[in-house]
Design a protein around this motif. Structure first.
Motif, PDB file in Angstrom:
ATOM      1  N   VAL A 102       0.769   7.452  -2.607  1.00 40.62           N
ATOM      2  CA  VAL A 102       0.807   6.090  -1.938  1.00 40.62           C
ATOM      3  C   VAL A 102       2.056   5.435  -2.852  1.00 40.62           C
ATOM      4  CG1 VAL A 102       0.074   3.642  -1.577  1.00 40.62           C
ATOM      5  CG2 VAL A 102      -1.031   5.694  -0.870  1.00 40.62           C
ATOM      6  N   ARG A 103       1.564   5.939  -4.023  1.00 36.55           N
ATOM      7  CA  ARG A 103       3.076   5.456  -4.820  1.00 36.55           C
ATOM      8  C   ARG A 103       4.163   6.418  -4.811  1.00 36.55           C
ATOM      9  NH1 ARG A 103       3.325   2.078  -9.448  1.00 36.55           N
ATOM     10  NH2 ARG A 103       1.924   1.602  -9.193  1.00 36.55           N
ATOM     11  N   ALA A 104       4.348   7.063  -4.805  1.00 33.75           N
ATOM     12  CA  ALA A 104       5.318   7.866  -4.606  1.00 33.75           C
ATOM     13  C   ALA A 104       6.326   7.991  -3.102  1.00 33.75           C
ATOM     14  CB  ALA A 104       5.400   9.603  -4.897  1.00 33.75           C
ATOM     15  N   ALA A 105       4.918   7.610  -1.723  1.00 31.09           N
ATOM     16  CA  ALA A 105       5.880   7.131  -0.911  1.00 31.09           C
ATOM     17  C   ALA A 105       6.629   5.910  -0.807  1.00 31.09           C
ATOM     18  CB  ALA A 105       4.246   6.889   0.320  1.00 31.09           C
ATOM     19  N   ARG A 106       5.877   4.641  -1.466  1.00 34.68           N
ATOM     20  CA  ARG A 106       6.230   3.371  -2.084  1.00 34.68           C
ATOM     21  C   ARG A 106       7.552   3.806  -1.710  1.00 34.68           C
ATOM     22  NH1 ARG A 106       2.313  -0.182  -4.174  1.00 34.68           N
ATOM     23  NH2 ARG A 106       4.160  -1.664  -3.736  1.00 34.68           N
ATOM     24  N   VAL A 107       7.608   3.921  -2.977  1.00 29.30           N
ATOM     25  CA  VAL A 107       9.257   3.333  -4.197  1.00 29.30           C
ATOM     26  C   VAL A 107      10.218   4.452  -3.636  1.00 29.30           C
ATOM     27  CG1 VAL A 107       9.552   4.699  -6.315  1.00 29.30           C
ATOM     28  CG2 VAL A 107       7.661   3.708  -6.140  1.00 29.30           C
ATOM     29  N   ALA A 108       9.691   6.088  -2.555  1.00 29.79           N
ATOM     30  CA  ALA A 108      10.329   6.727  -2.350  1.00 29.79           C
ATOM     31  C   ALA A 108      11.100   5.860  -0.912  1.00 29.79           C
ATOM     32  CB  ALA A 108      10.354   8.026  -1.428  1.00 29.79           C
ATOM     33  N   ALA A 109      10.159   5.350  -0.459  1.00 36.36           N
ATOM     34  CA  ALA A 109      10.947   4.691   0.582  1.00 36.36           C
ATOM     35  C   ALA A 109      12.223   3.159   0.801  1.00 36.36           C
ATOM     36  CB  ALA A 109       9.633   4.367   1.661  1.00 36.36           C
ATOM     37  N   GLU A 110      11.805   2.486  -0.939  1.00 35.97           N
ATOM     38  CA  GLU A 110      12.206   1.819  -0.741  1.00 35.97           C
ATOM     39  C   GLU A 110      13.608   2.316  -1.179  1.00 35.97           C
ATOM     40  OE1 GLU A 110      10.990   0.618  -4.857  1.00 35.97           O
ATOM     41  OE2 GLU A 110       8.755  -0.325  -4.066  1.00 35.97           O
ATOM     42  N   THR A 111      14.121   3.553  -1.808  1.00 35.60           N
ATOM     43  CA  THR A 111      15.347   4.039  -1.535  1.00 35.60           C
ATOM     44  C   THR A 111      16.223   4.583  -0.889  1.00 35.60           C
ATOM     45  OG1 THR A 111      14.820   6.622  -1.516  1.00 35.60           O
ATOM     46  CG2 THR A 111      14.933   5.158  -3.585  1.00 35.60           C
TER      47      THR A 111
ATOM     48  N   GLU B 299      -8.952  -0.078   0.994  1.00 37.69           N
ATOM     49  CA  GLU B 299      -8.377   0.369   1.619  1.00 37.69           C
ATOM     50  C   GLU B 299      -7.109  -0.051   2.813  1.00 37.69           C
ATOM     51  OE1 GLU B 299      -9.434   4.394   4.767  1.00 37.69           O
ATOM     52  OE2 GLU B 299     -10.930   2.922   4.134  1.00 37.69           O
ATOM     53  N   GLY B 300      -7.376  -1.589   3.649  1.00 38.66           N
ATOM     54  CA  GLY B 300      -6.725  -2.233   3.802  1.00 38.66           C
ATOM     55  C   GLY B 300      -5.328  -2.443   3.235  1.00 38.66           C
ATOM     56  N   VAL B 301      -5.476  -2.844   1.978  1.00 34.52           N
ATOM     57  CA  VAL B 301      -4.178  -3.100   1.696  1.00 34.52           C
ATOM     58  C   VAL B 301      -3.570  -1.844   1.033  1.00 34.52           C
ATOM     59  CG1 VAL B 301      -3.515  -3.393  -1.178  1.00 34.52           C
ATOM     60  CG2 VAL B 301      -5.527  -4.766  -0.121  1.00 34.52           C
ATOM     61  N   TYR B 302      -4.291  -0.727   0.710  1.00 36.66           N
ATOM     62  CA  TYR B 302      -3.061   0.724   0.943  1.00 36.66           C
ATOM     63  C   TYR B 302      -2.302   0.994   2.126  1.00 36.66           C
ATOM     64  CZ  TYR B 302      -4.429   2.306  -3.738  1.00 36.66           C
ATOM     65  OH  TYR B 302      -4.347   2.530  -5.397  1.00 36.66           O
ATOM     66  N   ARG B 303      -3.182   0.317   3.154  1.00 37.44           N
ATOM     67  CA  ARG B 303      -2.320   0.882   4.720  1.00 37.44           C
ATOM     68  C   ARG B 303      -1.552   0.083   4.273  1.00 37.44           C
ATOM     69  NH1 ARG B 303      -5.123   4.442   8.004  1.00 37.44           N
ATOM     70  NH2 ARG B 303      -6.894   5.106   8.191  1.00 37.44           N
ATOM     71  N   LYS B 304      -1.729  -1.124   3.852  1.00 37.50           N
ATOM     72  CA  LYS B 304      -1.107  -2.018   4.567  1.00 37.50           C
ATOM     73  C   LYS B 304       0.866  -1.829   3.602  1.00 37.50           C
ATOM     74  CE  LYS B 304      -0.356  -7.291   4.971  1.00 37.50           C
ATOM     75  NZ  LYS B 304      -1.122  -8.914   4.762  1.00 37.50           N
ATOM     76  N   LEU B 305       0.378  -1.806   2.399  1.00 36.62           N
ATOM     77  CA  LEU B 305       1.434  -1.740   1.280  1.00 36.62           C
ATOM     78  C   LEU B 305       2.229  -0.641   1.712  1.00 36.62           C
ATOM     79  CD1 LEU B 305      -0.968  -1.297  -1.949  1.00 36.62           C
ATOM     80  CD2 LEU B 305       1.462  -3.162  -0.530  1.00 36.62           C
ATOM     81  N   LEU B 306       1.638   0.975   2.958  1.00 35.64           N
ATOM     82  CA  LEU B 306       2.501   1.089   3.163  1.00 35.64           C
ATOM     83  C   LEU B 306       3.025   1.518   4.581  1.00 35.64           C
ATOM     84  CD1 LEU B 306       0.404   4.792   2.566  1.00 35.64           C
ATOM     85  CD2 LEU B 306       2.443   4.486   1.149  1.00 35.64           C
TER      86      LEU B 306
ATOM     87  N   ASN C 194       4.541  -2.142   5.732  1.00 38.30           N
ATOM     88  CA  ASN C 194       5.427  -2.492   4.974  1.00 38.30           C
ATOM     89  C   ASN C 194       6.450  -2.409   3.849  1.00 38.30           C
ATOM     90  OD1 ASN C 194       3.829  -4.760   5.920  1.00 38.30           O
ATOM     91  ND2 ASN C 194       2.476  -5.675   3.673  1.00 38.30           N
ATOM     92  N   SER C 195       6.206  -0.793   3.561  1.00 35.86           N
ATOM     93  CA  SER C 195       7.068  -0.398   3.125  1.00 35.86           C
ATOM     94  C   SER C 195       7.959   0.638   4.201  1.00 35.86           C
ATOM     95  CB  SER C 195       6.865   0.836   2.279  1.00 35.86           C
ATOM     96  OG  SER C 195       5.794  -0.292   0.679  1.00 35.86           O
ATOM     97  N   GLY C 196       7.814   0.974   4.995  1.00 35.65           N
ATOM     98  CA  GLY C 196       8.283   1.361   6.396  1.00 35.65           C
ATOM     99  C   GLY C 196       7.593   3.389   6.100  1.00 35.65           C
ATOM    100  N   VAL C 197       6.654   3.576   6.122  1.00 38.92           N
ATOM    101  CA  VAL C 197       5.980   4.574   5.631  1.00 38.92           C
ATOM    102  C   VAL C 197       5.325   4.823   7.365  1.00 38.92           C
ATOM    103  CG1 VAL C 197       4.615   6.013   4.497  1.00 38.92           C
ATOM    104  CG2 VAL C 197       6.441   4.846   2.727  1.00 38.92           C
TER     105      VAL C 197
END
Length: 451
Positions: free
Chosen positions: A17-26, A95-102, A104-107
């Protein structure tokens, strides 16, 4: 070639999840597939629910201490169903927080099992296939059962959080941190705990003095710890399980818990034939940049079996993004990682044990063990330990080992200094915070051993 995604991640745990979010930010087009629950082992089946259970299990001791300090304490029994309901609600929230973070990051997320069809193609159990320039495997690990008669009747760490009711008695098999943590937790919650470990002392690989004290404290707290003991078979009988140990003294338990190791989740990913290296322990073999032998395929976290800790998986994910999407090749630093074992008392540790250090170079050992003020006033026999392992050559602190309530909090702070290369004299120059347990780290002036 045009790809559906720049990055496709298999695994929705902390690292993925962290890799997905940070990669999407690029600006990368990122997708992630998870066949179970988002948050992975740490959030759903490990660190988070375990630590909440640690908190719950500590209250009986705190109430006894409160009485010694003059409080009148009225406490009923522990309501496991009520705690379990709240625990699962908290895990659902996370788990809901993790799904929301993804989101909101566009993943893009897919709730499905994923496998690789080739070096650039991921096929889902839903039948969909997607191409990706880069594929990151972050599938973590899972507990394993030993190969012995009746092993199917035992539970593993994933099952602990699913108990409808707590057993009256339990046998825990193993001597690692998972076995010892849950022995302390269940003992604190009122379960009659027996622990068998085949080795001469629990917590192999940790400092001998530290693990020896934890072993003594566990026994003192009521855990029936039997070392040098393994089991031969488990047989269901009268609503429980009869266990035949190697020493021949059969005993019946309501439940048997195997904490005998974990294995990387590398099977069923379609890696066979692609050229990805798989080690003897099922780990995916990677370079210091988390890259496999197939240039487009990377792996991070427990599936690589490097340092199996959640913060490490997160750092590996961020280093992967730095390397692949930000053009900044970043190897992962696995040196001097502070860690904690949430036994009762806790262990906080960083660096070399005394035993490992003395095999490398001449050292000095500074160590003290004592009854802390809080428990001493209450008439408790509990002891704590503070230990520094110091190089004779350059005076650097090679290892720090703490056994005490709050040891995890202490080692995080001590870890900063040791990671920076602090010497014993650097520690000595710090004024003590009094009265605290941790002040002993800066007041030990004379080595107890020189080797």
């Amino acid at each position: 070639m045009t790809f559906d995604y720049d990055l496709f991640i298999i695994g929705g745990g902390s690292g993925g999840v962290r890799a997905a979010r940070v990669a999407a930010e690029t600006g990368a087009r990122v997708a992630l597939a998870e066949e179970s629950r988002y948050g992975g082992t740490c959030v759903i089946r490990g660190c988070v629910p375990k630590k909440l259970m640690v908190f719950a299990s500590e209250f009986p001791g705190e109430m006894q201490t409160a009485k010694a300090y003059g409080w009148t304490v009225h406490a009923g029994g522990f309501d496991w169903p009520a705690f379990r309901t709240q625990l699962h609600a908290e895990l659902d929230r996370l788990e809901g927080v993790y799904r929301k973070l993804l989101k909101n990051s566009g993943v893009a997320t897919y709730d499905a099992h994923a496998r690789l069809s080739d070096a650039h193609t991921v096929t889902l159990s839903s039948g969909e296939s997607f191409s990706a320039k880069h594929i990151l495997i972050a599938t973590g690990g899972a507990p394993v059962r030993p190969d012995l008669p009746g092993a199917e009747h035992g539970i593993v760490s994933d099952d602990i959080f699913q108990f409808e009711t707590l057993p009256r008695s339990i046998l825990i098999i193993g001597g690692g941190y998972i076995a010892c943590e849950f022995a302390c937790i269940l003992n604190g919650l009122g379960v009659e705990v027996t622990q068998y470990y085949r080795g001469a002392q629990i917590l192999r690989g940790f400092d001998d003095e530290a693990r020896g004290l934890v072993s003594e404290e566990m026994i003192e707290s009521g855990i029936d710890l039997k070392l040098g003991t393994n089991i031969l078979s488990i047989t269901p009988e009268d609503g429980g399980y009869v266990v035949k140990p190697t020493h021949g003294d059969e005993k019946q338990f309501d439940s048997v818990f195997f904490a005998t190791g974990r294995k990387p989740n590398s099977e069923g990913l379609g890696l066979e034939g692609l050229g990805v290296g798989i080690g003897r322990g099922a780990q995916i073999e990677v370079s210091e940049y988390s890259q496999t032998a197939v240039p487009s395929i990377y792996a991070i976290g427990d599936v690589t079996d490097r340092a199996n800790l959640t913060p490490v998986a997160i750092r590996e994910g961020m280093a992967f993004v730095e390397t692949v999407f930000k053009g900044n090749p970043t190897p992962v630093d696995h040196h001097l990682i502070p860690t904690a074992i949430f036994t009762q008392p806790e262990i906080g540790t960083i660096g070399l044990s005394e035993e490992a250090a003395r095999d490398i170079e001449p050292i000095e050992v500074y160590c003290t063990s004592f009854k802390p003020m809080k428990s001493n006033f209450a008439g408790s026999v509990d002891r704590v330990l503070m230990k520094l392992v110091v190089s004779q050559a350059d005076r650097r602190v090679l290892g720090c080992h703490i056994v005490a309530p709050g040891a995890g909090e202490m080692i995080q702070m001590a870890g900063i200094a040791i990671k920076m290369g602090a010497t014993k004299e650097d520690f000595d120059r710090v004024c003590a915070v009094h009265p605290t347990i941790s002040e002993e780290l800066v007041t030990m002036k004379t080595p107890v051993r020189t080797t």
